[in-house]
Design an enzyme around this catalytic site. Structure first.
Site, short mmCIF file in Angstrom:
data_model
loop_
_atom_site.label_atom_id
_atom_site.label_comp_id
_atom_site.label_asym_id
_atom_site.label_seq_id
_atom_site.Cartn_x
_atom_site.Cartn_y
_atom_site.Cartn_z
N SER A 269 38.90 39.29 43.10
CA SER A 269 38.62 40.36 42.14
C SER A 269 37.76 41.46 42.75
CB SER A 269 37.96 39.75 40.89
OG SER A 269 37.87 40.68 39.85
N ASP B 185 41.03 50.02 53.94
CA ASP B 185 41.94 51.17 53.87
C ASP B 185 41.30 52.43 54.44
OD1 ASP B 185 43.85 49.60 52.74
OD2 ASP B 185 43.99 50.68 50.84
N LYS C 117 43.26 37.99 42.99
CA LYS C 117 43.10 38.31 41.56
C LYS C 117 42.89 39.81 41.45
CE LYS C 117 40.32 37.74 37.43
NZ LYS C 117 40.16 39.21 37.26
#
Length: 427
Positions: free
Chosen positions: A294, A305, A319
């Site tokens: 999460s 990224d 998740k």
């Protein structure tokens, strides 16, 4: 009231509830119209339970069970929360509750450990991510909802609870007896692994985690700027979305951190970094594993990224859904999945997880038997002690040999520094 009258009354009650909805909610296509036949079937099941079940069940219990089932069948994270469950959920985000210190979820219909929380009975007993919990105090978890299982595991400090688990690769279950404690979770810990190489452990994301990360970085850089930083998100089950954004923002000075997409307009959100950055230039390694879930995956995905850090370890949990907790008028609550997380490059975290840039499995570094080890002054009995920094370095090395992934993260940071120094012109 006769049984058939009760049945018809329930049908009309449900229809009346639907008619009371705002006009916008009723303006649907024919495919979305309220299924009258299914409501009649529901009323028929309700009536047969009332008439034929072996024990008498009151209407309120049946309706609450129906709501629990309605939410429980959507996904593993949506749930109807009774008042006690609603209060315990709020306690966990505030950082204090009574229990064994474990984050769980439903995976393939089985109660599964997402991760133990640092310095809690569950962590000290060696529970691991992906352990399947078969029984709690002898009660099979097959018949329990997620919230019911959590309620069973929580309790008064000092009381004991038996947890029966099945671990991947083991043929027989094992039962572990744990003593409940007040779980006070300090979400951020920090230390210097070696001079100018910092270690930042975030065990979960609570309301103040972002501020605590900035304070920890300031402490680590009190004497000298850092040459490298390890951000440890292993076995971090997640937590508050805004806290994850704040932690990522501490290391980023621009660009997207995460965005969410759902069916409702207010479910579509975008979070971007501010220019106020605690550690803008420090080389970083982020450690993740199967217990990183999460909010932890949001931070790892954003730093990956944006090429701000090297992500090391093993694949994360996956998740990637957003839950909203909504209070209800009767004091109960509703936890409902309303959106999905996406990394800055548009990758969905849900059921995919974050794949590390450098895969390093869990292990322990040991010196091979009969290897050619040279005796050093520090190995001689009665040798004179060196300065405190040297003793700290050797103690740190002993710890790194116990944690292979952490040792590899430190080695990578040192290599990045060597390359950076060689790429810098003299003078």
């Amino acid at each position: 009231m006769p049984v058939t009258a009760s049945k018809h009354f329930l049908v009309w009650l449900l229809l009346a509830a639907f008619l009371a909805l705002p006009v916008q909610a009723q303006a649907k296509t024919s495919a979305d119209e309220l299924p009258i036949e299914d409501i009649q079937t529901f009323a028929e099941v309700f009536e047969r339970i009332k008439r034929a079940y072996v024990e008498d069940v009151d209407d309120s219990t049946l309706l609450r069970n129906a709501m629990r089932g309605m939410l429980g069948e959507l996904d593993p994270h949506s749930a109807y929360l009774g008042q006690e469950e609603f209060d315990s959920l709020r306690e966990s985000t505030e950082g204090q509750f009574g229990g064994i210190g474990i984050e769980v979820g439903m995976e393939d219909g089985q109660l599964t450990v997402i991760s133990p929380i640092d310095d809690t009975p569950a962590a000290r007993a060696g529970l691991q991510s992906r352990d399947i919990i078969l029984r709690v105090d002898g009660t099979s978890t097959d018949s329990l909802s997620l919230q019911e299982a959590v309620t069973l595991m929580r309790g008064e400090p000092g009381t004991k609870v038996d947890i029966t688990i099945l671990r991947n690769g083991e043929s027989a279950p094992r039962t572990i007896t744990l003593t409940r404690e007040i779980i006070r979770t300090e979400s951020v810990k920090s230390e210097l692994l070696e001079p100018r190489y910092g270690y930042l452990r975030v065990s979960q994301f609570q309301n103040r985690t972002g501020d605590q990360v900035r304070e920890a970085i300031a402490r680590l850089e009190r004497d000298a700027p850092l040459n490298g930083l390890v951000l440890d998100l292993r076995n971090n089950p997640g937590g508050v979305l805004q806290a994850a954004v704040a932690v990522a923002d501490a290391f980023l000075d621009s660009g997207l951190i995460v965005y969410t997409e759902g069916r409702l307009p207010d479910s579509d959100m975008r979070f971007s970094a501010s220019r106020d950055t605690a550690a803008p230039e420090v080389p970083m390694v982020v450690l993740i594993n199967g217990g990183s879930a999460s909010a932890a995956e949001i931070v790892a995905g954003a730093l990956q990224d944006q090429r701000r850090a090297v992500v090391m370890g093993t694949d994360s949990f996956g998740k990637g859904s957003v839950q909203q907790v909504m209070p209800l008028g009767n004091g109960d609550g509703l936890k409902l999945t309303t959106a999905l997380y996406y990394t800055p490059n548009g990758r969905s975290i849900q059921a995919q997880g974050i794949e590390p840039d450098v895969e390093v499995v869990r292990g322990r570094l040991e010196v091979a038997e009969n290897s050619n080890i040279q005796l050093r002054e520090s190995d001689l009995e009665g040798h004179l002690q060196g300065n405190g920094e040297e003793r700290q370095r050797r103690e740190g090395n002993a710890r790194l040999s116990e944690d292979y992934q952490l040792g590899e993260a430190l080695n990578l940071l040192k290599a990045l520094n060597v390359l950076g120094q060689r790429a810098t012109p003299a003078g």
